[in-house]
Scaffold this active site. Structure first.
Site, PDB file in Angstrom:
ATOM      1  N   GLN A 107      -6.730  -9.461   9.384  1.00  0.00           N
ATOM      2  CA  GLN A 107      -5.426  -9.207   8.754  1.00  0.00           C
ATOM      3  C   GLN A 107      -4.941  -7.807   9.121  1.00  0.00           C
ATOM      4  O   GLN A 107      -5.052  -6.879   8.328  1.00  0.00           O
ATOM      5  CB  GLN A 107      -5.590  -9.353   7.240  1.00  0.00           C
ATOM      6  CG  GLN A 107      -4.315  -9.324   6.465  1.00  0.00           C
ATOM      7  CD  GLN A 107      -3.584 -10.631   6.544  1.00  0.00           C
ATOM      8  OE1 GLN A 107      -4.182 -11.683   6.504  1.00  0.00           O
ATOM      9  NE2 GLN A 107      -2.280 -10.571   6.664  1.00  0.00           N
ATOM     10  N   PHE A 108      -4.383  -7.657  10.319  1.00  0.00           N
ATOM     11  CA  PHE A 108      -3.931  -6.334  10.759  1.00  0.00           C
ATOM     12  C   PHE A 108      -2.811  -5.795   9.880  1.00  0.00           C
ATOM     13  O   PHE A 108      -2.613  -4.591   9.779  1.00  0.00           O
ATOM     14  CB  PHE A 108      -3.496  -6.364  12.229  1.00  0.00           C
ATOM     15  CG  PHE A 108      -2.169  -7.016  12.476  1.00  0.00           C
ATOM     16  CD1 PHE A 108      -1.011  -6.258  12.525  1.00  0.00           C
ATOM     17  CD2 PHE A 108      -2.077  -8.387  12.659  1.00  0.00           C
ATOM     18  CE1 PHE A 108       0.220  -6.853  12.751  1.00  0.00           C
ATOM     19  CE2 PHE A 108      -0.866  -8.996  12.882  1.00  0.00           C
ATOM     20  CZ  PHE A 108       0.294  -8.227  12.930  1.00  0.00           C
ATOM     21  N   THR A 109      -2.097  -6.662   9.178  1.00  0.00           N
ATOM     22  CA  THR A 109      -0.967  -6.216   8.349  1.00  0.00           C
ATOM     23  C   THR A 109      -1.426  -5.407   7.134  1.00  0.00           C
ATOM     24  O   THR A 109      -0.591  -4.799   6.460  1.00  0.00           O
ATOM     25  CB  THR A 109      -0.101  -7.406   7.888  1.00  0.00           C
ATOM     26  OG1 THR A 109      -0.899  -8.312   7.134  1.00  0.00           O
ATOM     27  CG2 THR A 109       0.517  -8.121   9.077  1.00  0.00           C
TER      28      THR A 109
END
Length: 162
Positions: free
Chosen positions: A90-92
């Protein structure tokens, strides 16, 4: 390294573009992408993260006492209940939203740096739990479904260990 840990009754992740294919291999892959009671872990990696961050975070999550004991007190870990885990990249989680209304992700780690740490996290979580861990697919378009139990949702950041 940042993680959002959700105590779930079940969770599953679908990787866009692959779920319509029904072969024995895909059915086996689907088993790896769904869990029953345990943790859904959304995991973000930044370029400053190291294997030390992986070790600290996995141990903290594996020993997190948020499952009910016989007195309905959150006093048991995922290890104690022999629960399952699903880890989704989950890079966000590294969104920067201070300037304007469109977030940027310049703080998120590069693929070259993040993928090995994501894989190390999964391997160490499997070691701690003594079983396979479900996963999403790094960098893919995914759809996550879950039933949050409680709800219990905890955010952790290895830069805030104290």
């Amino acid at each position: 390294m940042r993680a959002v840990i959700q105590r779930v009754k079940y969770a599953k992740v679908r990787v866009e573009g692959f779920d319509h294919i029904e072969t024995d291999e895909m059915v086996e892959t689907e088993k790896k992408r769904s869990i029953n009671e345990g943790f859904l872990i959304l995991l973000g990696v930044c370029n400053e993260d190291t294997l030390e961050d992986v070790d600290w975070l996995v141990k903290k999550i594996a020993n997190l006492r948020v499952f009910d004991d016989e007195n309905h007190v959150m006093n048991r870990s995922i290890i104690d209940i022999e629960g399952e885990a699903l880890v989704v990249s989950q890079f966000t989680l590294y969104a920067s939203y201070k300037k304007g209304n469109r977030p940027s992700w310049f703080k998120a780690g590069s693929h070259e740096h993040s993928i090995p740490l994501y894989e190390a996290f999964i391997k160490e979580m499997e070691h701690q739990l003594g079983k396979a861990v479900g996963t999403g697919e790094f960098g893919a378009d995914m759809k996550v479904e879950l039933l949050n139990d409680g709800p219990v949702t905890i955010c952790m950041d290895t830069k805030n260990k104290e």
